[in-house]
Design a protein around this motif. Structure first.
Motif, short mmCIF file in Angstrom:
data_model
loop_
_atom_site.label_atom_id
_atom_site.label_comp_id
_atom_site.label_asym_id
_atom_site.label_seq_id
_atom_site.Cartn_x
_atom_site.Cartn_y
_atom_site.Cartn_z
N ARG A 138 0.84 -1.20 0.00
CA ARG A 138 0.00 0.00 0.00
C ARG A 138 0.88 1.25 0.00
O ARG A 138 0.64 2.19 -0.74
CB ARG A 138 -0.92 -0.02 1.24
CG ARG A 138 -2.37 -0.35 0.89
CD ARG A 138 -3.30 0.03 2.03
NE ARG A 138 -2.95 -0.64 3.26
CZ ARG A 138 -3.35 -1.87 3.59
NH1 ARG A 138 -4.13 -2.52 2.77
NH2 ARG A 138 -3.01 -2.41 4.73
N THR A 139 1.94 1.23 0.84
CA THR A 139 2.83 2.39 0.91
C THR A 139 3.52 2.61 -0.43
O THR A 139 3.61 3.74 -0.92
CB THR A 139 3.92 2.17 1.99
OG1 THR A 139 3.31 1.58 3.11
CG2 THR A 139 4.62 3.43 2.37
N MET A 140 3.99 1.50 -1.04
CA MET A 140 4.68 1.63 -2.32
C MET A 140 3.74 2.17 -3.39
O MET A 140 4.13 3.00 -4.22
CB MET A 140 5.24 0.27 -2.76
CG MET A 140 6.54 -0.07 -2.07
SD MET A 140 6.95 -1.80 -2.27
CE MET A 140 7.43 -1.85 -3.96
N ALA A 141 2.48 1.70 -3.37
CA ALA A 141 1.51 2.17 -4.37
C ALA A 141 1.28 3.66 -4.20
O ALA A 141 1.20 4.40 -5.19
CB ALA A 141 0.20 1.40 -4.23
N LEU A 142 1.20 4.10 -2.93
CA LEU A 142 0.99 5.53 -2.68
C LEU A 142 2.19 6.35 -3.17
O LEU A 142 2.02 7.38 -3.81
CB LEU A 142 0.80 5.78 -1.18
CG LEU A 142 -0.59 5.46 -0.65
CD1 LEU A 142 -0.65 5.65 0.85
CD2 LEU A 142 -1.64 6.35 -1.33
N GLU A 143 3.41 5.81 -2.87
CA GLU A 143 4.61 6.53 -3.31
C GLU A 143 4.66 6.61 -4.83
O GLU A 143 4.97 7.64 -5.42
CB GLU A 143 5.87 5.81 -2.81
CG GLU A 143 6.19 6.13 -1.37
CD GLU A 143 7.26 5.22 -0.80
OE1 GLU A 143 7.85 4.45 -1.57
OE2 GLU A 143 7.46 5.28 0.43
N LEU A 144 4.33 5.46 -5.48
CA LEU A 144 4.35 5.40 -6.93
C LEU A 144 3.35 6.40 -7.52
O LEU A 144 3.66 7.12 -8.47
CB LEU A 144 3.99 3.99 -7.38
CG LEU A 144 4.41 3.62 -8.78
CD1 LEU A 144 5.93 3.49 -8.81
CD2 LEU A 144 3.80 2.29 -9.19
N GLU A 145 2.17 6.43 -6.90
CA GLU A 145 1.13 7.33 -7.39
C GLU A 145 1.61 8.77 -7.31
O GLU A 145 1.45 9.55 -8.25
CB GLU A 145 -0.11 7.17 -6.50
CG GLU A 145 -1.40 7.17 -7.27
CD GLU A 145 -2.52 6.74 -6.35
OE1 GLU A 145 -3.00 7.61 -5.61
OE2 GLU A 145 -2.89 5.55 -6.36
#
Ligand code: ADP
Length: 372
Positions: A138-145
């Motif tokens: 979830r954190t990685m997806a947020l960072e990627l976004e």
């Protein structure tokens, strides 16, 4: 279930037989009366060490109020089942599913409790690891976004700001040419033409980058379905001039409704059809087939041409920005297919190409539609 105390002998016989299982008998005050080898194996204490101890102290049972609530429930129903946490002799945490049965009271003794345990520590660990991995994802997806959003913003500003000096350079060049063009020799004239062509290429490129960066700033995944027929007609109308010049014969199959906004869908069709026109063979009349088939749970849309085709090593690359198989002999920005991929993937689909050099190309993409 209430078990008669007279069955005590039978129970201890059973406990002997099931010595390898996780079975613990304690009195009503929680003092351990019977402790199997299975318990010794799991918790680490021998029967000598465990018997006579207060079970919840020895095993550091959590939650702390389980002692009272279990007894309360046992009194009401005769059984209790639930998950508790305990600590083994070596300090490791153990999670167990516990099933308790009350041995009913008789005149001389208060009831005892027989508990059987199922060790859940392994599955708890896996569950915990899964939760941690999920959290990390979830954190990685947020960072990627957020880094995607920053990149898009950068591309949007850069391409927007680049277009102003390009327009003014073109304007100055036209002015220069109209005033002094007649004074230039042949070499000067052709240099000016080259500069104009380069400027046009740059203008096209900045426009394409801007268009690519803007994908996704509007809604792509429409809640309501768009009519692919209408989106295609819109795209073909925009390409009317090129289609007429190329003499392309277009065959249209029935197209479905798709869960994507109409404008980005039209853009996908427009990019694919305009590529079919650009990368046609000079020796063969151009044919473009547009068809759709339902392949549960998605629709598969195909745009097939009989053009130049693409060799295997380029089939993936062409969907990345700025990857072009041909040089300036065929004009283009190298952004069109990257934009198609961005649109289709953001709408939840996939896009790919099947092709062989010299044998035409079939661009395919999938999207969901209303229930078929
Ligand atoms: P552009 O056409 O502006 O170069 P695209 O991203 O639309 O950029 O296409 C990338 C590359 O894919 C093209 O340069 C071309 O080499 C190849 N390509 C795309 N469509 C076709 C097609 N229908 N037939 C053959 N090659 C194609």
């Amino acid at each position: 279930m209430l078990v008669e105390k007279s069955a005590e002998g039978a129970i201890s016989a059973l406990a002997r037989t099931l010595d390898q299982s996780l079975i613990l008998i304690e009195d009503w005050d929680g003092i351990i009366e019977h402790w199997t080898s299975g318990c010794q194996h799991l918790y680490g204490w021998s029967a000598d060490e465990a018997i006579g101890k207060f079970a919840d102290d020895l095993l550091q049972t959590l939650p702390r109020d389980s002692f009272d609530s279990i007894r309360h429930h046992l009194r009401a129903t005769g059984t209790w089942q639930g998950e508790i946490q305990q600590t083994a002799k070596d300090g490791t945490s153990i999670f167990v599913l516990t099933r308790c049965v009350m041995l009913s009271e008789n005149q001389d003794r208060r009831p005892s409790i027989v508990s059987t345990y199922t060790d859940l520590t392994g599955s708890f660990k896996i569950q915990r690891e899964l939760e941690i991995a999920n959290e990390r994802l979830r954190t990685m997806a947020l960072e990627l976004e957020s880094s995607n959003a920053e990149l898009e913003e950068f591309a949007r500003i850069a391409s927007h700001d680049l277009s102003a000096p390009l327009v003014s350079t073109r304007w100055l060049l036209d002015l220069f040419y109209s005033r002094y063009g007649s004074d230039l020799d042949e070499e000067g004239q052709s240099s000016i033409q080259e500069i104009i062509q380069s400027l046009e290429r740059m203008t096209n490129l900045t426009e394409a980058i801007l268009e690519h960066a803007l994908v996704g700033t509007g809604a792509i995944h429409a809640n309501e379905a768009s009519d692919a027929e209408a989106a295609l007609s819109f795209a073909l109308a925009n390409l009317q001039k090129e289609l007429n010049l190329s003499g392309a014969v277009i065959k249209r199959g029935a197209l479905p409704k798709l869960f994507i906004a109409a404008q980005p869908l039209a853009q996908v069709f427009q990019n694919l059809v305009s590529n079919a026109v650009k990368y046609r063979r000079s020796d063969t009349p151009l044919r473009i087939d547009l068809t759709a088939t339902f392949q549960a749970p998605d629709w598969l849309i195909m745009v097939e041409d009989n053009g130049l085709g693409i060799e295997a090593s380029w089939l993936e690359r062409i969907f990345q920005p700025l990857q072009r198989r041909y040089g300036s002999e065929i004009s283009g920005s190298g952004i069109g297919l990257a934009t198609c991929r961005k649109i289709v993937t953001r709408a939840g689909g996939k896009i790919w190409v099947e092709s062989e050099l010299g044998r035409g190309s079939k661009f395919c993409f999938t999207l969901r539609g209303p229930v078929h």
